[in-house]
Scaffold this motif. Structure first.
Motif, mmCIF file in Angstrom:
data_model
loop_
_atom_site.group_PDB
_atom_site.id
_atom_site.type_symbol
_atom_site.label_atom_id
_atom_site.label_comp_id
_atom_site.label_asym_id
_atom_site.label_seq_id
_atom_site.Cartn_x
_atom_site.Cartn_y
_atom_site.Cartn_z
ATOM 1 N N MET A 63 0.834 -1.181 0.000
ATOM 2 C CA MET A 63 0.000 0.000 0.000
ATOM 3 C C MET A 63 0.880 1.246 0.000
ATOM 4 O O MET A 63 1.804 1.355 0.788
ATOM 5 N N GLN A 64 0.581 2.140 -0.887
ATOM 6 C CA GLN A 64 1.377 3.355 -1.005
ATOM 7 C C GLN A 64 0.783 4.445 -0.115
ATOM 8 O O GLN A 64 -0.419 4.632 -0.051
ATOM 9 N N ARG A 65 1.702 5.131 0.599
ATOM 10 C CA ARG A 65 1.259 6.230 1.459
ATOM 11 C C ARG A 65 0.876 7.412 0.583
ATOM 12 O O ARG A 65 1.404 7.610 -0.491
ATOM 13 N N LYS A 66 -0.041 8.196 1.058
ATOM 14 C CA LYS A 66 -0.444 9.365 0.279
ATOM 15 C C LYS A 66 -0.108 10.638 1.043
ATOM 16 O O LYS A 66 0.260 10.608 2.212
ATOM 17 N N ARG A 67 -0.275 11.714 0.371
ATOM 18 C CA ARG A 67 -0.024 13.034 0.942
ATOM 19 C C ARG A 67 -1.084 13.342 1.993
ATOM 20 O O ARG A 67 -2.271 13.102 1.774
ATOM 21 N N ILE A 68 -0.653 13.936 3.115
ATOM 22 C CA ILE A 68 -1.576 14.311 4.183
ATOM 23 C C ILE A 68 -1.612 15.837 4.250
ATOM 24 O O ILE A 68 -0.626 16.467 4.608
ATOM 25 N N ASP A 69 -2.745 16.414 3.897
ATOM 26 C CA ASP A 69 -2.907 17.867 3.979
ATOM 27 C C ASP A 69 -3.233 18.240 5.422
ATOM 28 O O ASP A 69 -4.228 17.791 5.984
ATOM 29 N N LEU A 70 -2.404 19.095 6.003
ATOM 30 C CA LEU A 70 -2.606 19.480 7.404
ATOM 31 C C LEU A 70 -3.798 20.417 7.575
ATOM 32 O O LEU A 70 -4.364 20.498 8.659
ATOM 33 N N ALA A 71 -4.205 21.113 6.521
ATOM 34 C CA ALA A 71 -5.361 22.003 6.614
ATOM 35 C C ALA A 71 -6.634 21.209 6.917
ATOM 36 O O ALA A 71 -7.521 21.686 7.625
ATOM 37 N N GLU A 72 -6.710 19.993 6.402
ATOM 38 C CA GLU A 72 -7.872 19.151 6.667
ATOM 39 C C GLU A 72 -7.957 18.752 8.135
ATOM 40 O O GLU A 72 -9.044 18.590 8.678
ATOM 41 N N ILE A 73 -6.818 18.636 8.766
ATOM 42 C CA ILE A 73 -6.766 18.185 10.163
ATOM 43 C C ILE A 73 -6.754 19.368 11.133
ATOM 44 O O ILE A 73 -7.490 19.385 12.116
ATOM 45 N N LEU A 74 -5.926 20.377 10.851
ATOM 46 C CA LEU A 74 -5.661 21.451 11.815
ATOM 47 C C LEU A 74 -6.338 22.777 11.506
ATOM 48 O O LEU A 74 -6.299 23.687 12.318
ATOM 49 N N GLY A 75 -6.889 22.934 10.347
ATOM 50 C CA GLY A 75 -7.583 24.181 10.040
ATOM 51 C C GLY A 75 -6.926 24.957 8.908
ATOM 52 O O GLY A 75 -5.877 24.597 8.382
ATOM 53 N N ARG A 76 -7.582 26.027 8.552
ATOM 54 C CA ARG A 76 -7.229 26.826 7.382
ATOM 55 C C ARG A 76 -5.832 27.438 7.437
ATOM 56 O O ARG A 76 -5.187 27.619 6.408
ATOM 57 N N GLU A 77 -5.336 27.803 8.613
ATOM 58 C CA GLU A 77 -4.015 28.435 8.692
ATOM 59 C C GLU A 77 -2.886 27.477 8.284
ATOM 60 O O GLU A 77 -1.769 27.889 8.060
ATOM 61 N N TRP A 78 -3.191 26.197 8.167
ATOM 62 C CA TRP A 78 -2.218 25.195 7.754
ATOM 63 C C TRP A 78 -2.338 24.859 6.262
ATOM 64 O O TRP A 78 -1.738 23.907 5.776
ATOM 65 N N GLU A 79 -3.072 25.684 5.532
ATOM 66 C CA GLU A 79 -3.285 25.426 4.108
ATOM 67 C C GLU A 79 -1.958 25.439 3.362
ATOM 68 O O GLU A 79 -1.066 26.220 3.667
ATOM 69 N N ASP A 80 -1.808 24.584 2.396
ATOM 70 C CA ASP A 80 -0.603 24.418 1.571
ATOM 71 C C ASP A 80 0.563 23.798 2.341
ATOM 72 O O ASP A 80 1.669 23.740 1.828
ATOM 73 N N ILE A 81 0.344 23.371 3.563
ATOM 74 C CA ILE A 81 1.367 22.650 4.319
ATOM 75 C C ILE A 81 0.909 21.205 4.409
ATOM 76 O O ILE A 81 -0.222 20.933 4.778
ATOM 77 N N TYR A 82 1.809 20.312 4.041
ATOM 78 C CA TYR A 82 1.396 18.903 4.019
ATOM 79 C C TYR A 82 2.571 17.992 4.343
ATOM 80 O O TYR A 82 3.733 18.400 4.305
ATOM 81 N N ILE A 83 2.244 16.770 4.682
ATOM 82 C CA ILE A 83 3.233 15.719 4.878
ATOM 83 C C ILE A 83 3.162 14.847 3.630
ATOM 84 O O ILE A 83 2.109 14.303 3.285
#
Length: 101
Positions: free
Chosen positions: A1-21
């Motif tokens: 199984m391949q890992r995918k990108r985790i968008d932090l804005a989805e988890i932590l809110g709008r101020e984390w937009e465009d920041i991802y793992i």
């Protein structure tokens, strides 16, 4: 199984937009080409602390330099005054020696 990108804005809110793992497990920030490892983030905080310490050390050394410069200026004034006094007293001594002789 391949890992995918985790968008932090989805988890932590709008101020984390465009920041991802990313799938590689690195933290990606806008404006940076490569991702950051945990050690990179720790190094940033260490560097900031070191910069703060060095800034205060430089300010302390600047104050010390100014204090020493003032002391040197005062010492040079004292040397000038004592040298002048010595010349005056030597001249007076020569005059008294001629008068007494």
């Amino acid at each position: 199984m391949q890992r995918k990108r985790i968008d932090l804005a989805e988890i932590l809110g709008r101020e984390w937009e465009d920041i991802y793992i990313g799938a590689d497990g690195l933290l990606y920030l806008p404006g940076w080409r490569r991702g950051f490892e945990a050690g990179d983030l720790k190094a940033i905080f260490y560097d900031n602390q070191e910069r703060y310490r060095l800034k205060h050390e430089a300010a302390r050394l600047t104050r010390e330099l100014e204090r020493l410069q003032e002391a040197l200026d005062q010492a040079e004034k004292s040397v000038w005054w004592y040298r002048r006094q010595m010349k005056l007293e030597a001249s007076l001594g020569l005059m008294l020696a001629r008068v007494a002789a």
